[in-house]
Design a protein around this motif. Sequence first.
Motif, PDB file in Angstrom:
ATOM      1  N   UNK A 242      -4.554   2.687   9.190  1.00 42.96           N
ATOM      2  CA  UNK A 242      -4.961   1.495   8.435  1.00 42.96           C
ATOM      3  C   UNK A 242      -3.774   0.900   7.700  1.00 42.96           C
ATOM      4  N   UNK A 243      -2.959   1.750   7.078  1.00 47.17           N
ATOM      5  CA  UNK A 243      -1.764   1.254   6.374  1.00 47.17           C
ATOM      6  C   UNK A 243      -0.798   0.565   7.331  1.00 47.17           C
ATOM      7  N   UNK A 244      -0.701   1.068   8.539  1.00 46.65           N
ATOM      8  CA  UNK A 244       0.195   0.455   9.525  1.00 46.65           C
ATOM      9  C   UNK A 244      -0.276  -0.962   9.872  1.00 46.65           C
ATOM     10  N   UNK A 245      -1.586  -1.136  10.025  1.00 48.92           N
ATOM     11  CA  UNK A 245      -2.147  -2.447  10.366  1.00 48.92           C
ATOM     12  C   UNK A 245      -2.214  -3.395   9.177  1.00 48.92           C
ATOM     13  N   UNK A 246      -2.594  -2.857   8.029  1.00 46.83           N
ATOM     14  CA  UNK A 246      -2.811  -3.661   6.825  1.00 46.83           C
ATOM     15  C   UNK A 246      -2.146  -2.942   5.661  1.00 46.83           C
ATOM     16  N   UNK A 247      -0.860  -3.132   5.461  1.00 42.34           N
ATOM     17  CA  UNK A 247      -0.110  -2.354   4.468  1.00 42.34           C
ATOM     18  C   UNK A 247      -0.689  -2.416   3.050  1.00 42.34           C
ATOM     19  N   UNK A 248      -0.509  -1.327   2.352  1.00 40.62           N
ATOM     20  CA  UNK A 248      -0.808  -1.212   0.924  1.00 40.62           C
ATOM     21  C   UNK A 248      -0.031  -0.014   0.418  1.00 40.62           C
ATOM     22  N   UNK A 249       0.182   0.029  -0.889  1.00 38.04           N
ATOM     23  CA  UNK A 249       0.912   1.147  -1.487  1.00 38.04           C
ATOM     24  C   UNK A 249      -0.083   2.099  -2.129  1.00 38.04           C
ATOM     25  N   UNK A 250       0.052   3.373  -1.835  1.00 43.84           N
ATOM     26  CA  UNK A 250      -0.775   4.397  -2.478  1.00 43.84           C
ATOM     27  C   UNK A 250      -0.026   4.872  -3.713  1.00 43.84           C
ATOM     28  N   UNK A 251      -0.515   4.462  -4.875  1.00 43.18           N
ATOM     29  CA  UNK A 251       0.090   4.883  -6.135  1.00 43.18           C
ATOM     30  C   UNK A 251      -0.320   6.315  -6.472  1.00 43.18           C
TER      31      UNK A 251
ATOM     32  N   UNK B 161      -4.419   2.002  -5.562  1.00 38.64           N
ATOM     33  CA  UNK B 161      -3.640   1.265  -4.569  1.00 38.64           C
ATOM     34  C   UNK B 161      -3.060   0.021  -5.203  1.00 38.64           C
ATOM     35  N   UNK B 162      -1.911  -0.398  -4.692  1.00 34.15           N
ATOM     36  CA  UNK B 162      -1.380  -1.721  -4.992  1.00 34.15           C
ATOM     37  C   UNK B 162      -1.292  -2.477  -3.669  1.00 34.15           C
ATOM     38  N   UNK B 163      -1.895  -3.654  -3.647  1.00 35.41           N
ATOM     39  CA  UNK B 163      -1.903  -4.482  -2.439  1.00 35.41           C
ATOM     40  C   UNK B 163      -0.665  -5.379  -2.392  1.00 35.41           C
ATOM     41  N   UNK B 164      -0.303  -5.844  -1.205  1.00 32.07           N
ATOM     42  CA  UNK B 164       0.849  -6.742  -1.091  1.00 32.07           C
ATOM     43  C   UNK B 164       0.606  -8.059  -1.837  1.00 32.07           C
ATOM     44  N   UNK B 165       1.676  -8.732  -2.226  1.00 29.61           N
ATOM     45  CA  UNK B 165       1.523 -10.029  -2.914  1.00 29.61           C
ATOM     46  C   UNK B 165       0.643 -10.982  -2.103  1.00 29.61           C
ATOM     47  N   UNK B 166      -0.278 -11.628  -2.789  1.00 27.99           N
ATOM     48  CA  UNK B 166      -1.162 -12.596  -2.156  1.00 27.99           C
ATOM     49  C   UNK B 166      -2.340 -12.002  -1.408  1.00 27.99           C
TER      50      UNK B 166
ATOM     51  N   UNK C 127      -5.247 -10.985  -6.076  1.00 31.28           N
ATOM     52  CA  UNK C 127      -4.258 -10.882  -4.988  1.00 31.28           C
ATOM     53  C   UNK C 127      -3.009 -10.141  -5.449  1.00 31.28           C
ATOM     54  N   UNK C 128      -2.584  -9.159  -4.642  1.00 31.68           N
ATOM     55  CA  UNK C 128      -1.429  -8.353  -5.005  1.00 31.68           C
ATOM     56  C   UNK C 128      -1.692  -7.388  -6.144  1.00 31.68           C
ATOM     57  N   UNK C 129      -2.964  -7.215  -6.491  1.00 31.23           N
ATOM     58  CA  UNK C 129      -3.342  -6.380  -7.628  1.00 31.23           C
ATOM     59  C   UNK C 129      -3.290  -4.895  -7.348  1.00 31.23           C
ATOM     60  N   UNK C 130      -3.439  -4.155  -8.430  1.00 33.51           N
ATOM     61  CA  UNK C 130      -3.528  -2.703  -8.365  1.00 33.51           C
ATOM     62  C   UNK C 130      -4.952  -2.329  -8.736  1.00 33.51           C
ATOM     63  N   UNK C 131      -5.555  -1.439  -7.956  1.00 33.03           N
ATOM     64  CA  UNK C 131      -6.962  -1.087  -8.086  1.00 33.03           C
ATOM     65  C   UNK C 131      -7.143   0.425  -8.109  1.00 33.03           C
TER      66      UNK C 131
END
Length: 177
Positions: free
Chosen positions: A42-51, A64-69, A10-14
């Motif tokens: 997709x990012x608007x509905x389910x946010x994530x960070x594109x590293x 990607x890095x996902x939000x905490x949890x 959860x909240x990891x970077x992949x």
Amino acid sequence: MPDYRRYRVPGGTYFFTVNLLERKKDLLVRHIDDLREAVRMTKRERPFHIDAWVVLPDHMHTVWTLPPGDDDFSNRWKSIKIRFVQKLPRTERRSKVRIAKGERGIWQRRFWEHVIRDENDYMRHVDYVHWNPMKHGLVQKVADWPYSSFHRYVRDGIYPEDWAGGLESQLDVIERE
């Protein structure tokens, strides 16, 4: 068939590799605006960070890095894939199995993921993403490939414009994972 389980943090970077079903096609770059829109929605509905991200003709790599949890990268990929194919005409070959399941013949069903373990692992994978167009012989310089977050890294002062020398030996490790 073995019971495959994805490793989730959860909240990891992949790091991900996602492929077209037919690896000799160029749909991803030919329809780059549709792919970008699928990612934006997709990012608007389910946010994530594109590293980091690179789109090649028949596959893409991203970090990607996902939000905490949050550890649900699978449904994000599902959403991106569905949105992308909805924009394409139905001209691809489909197997009897895909026809029976109502599936398009655009994407490989699975994707490959790797949980980033530490800062060194992170930088190796980000470098791999950006170096990939050279690896495949698509350009002579990383800066010449337009579908890459490399250009953002240059703007932010992380890479020099002429970056990419001598990575082959370091990045072979990623290929063997």
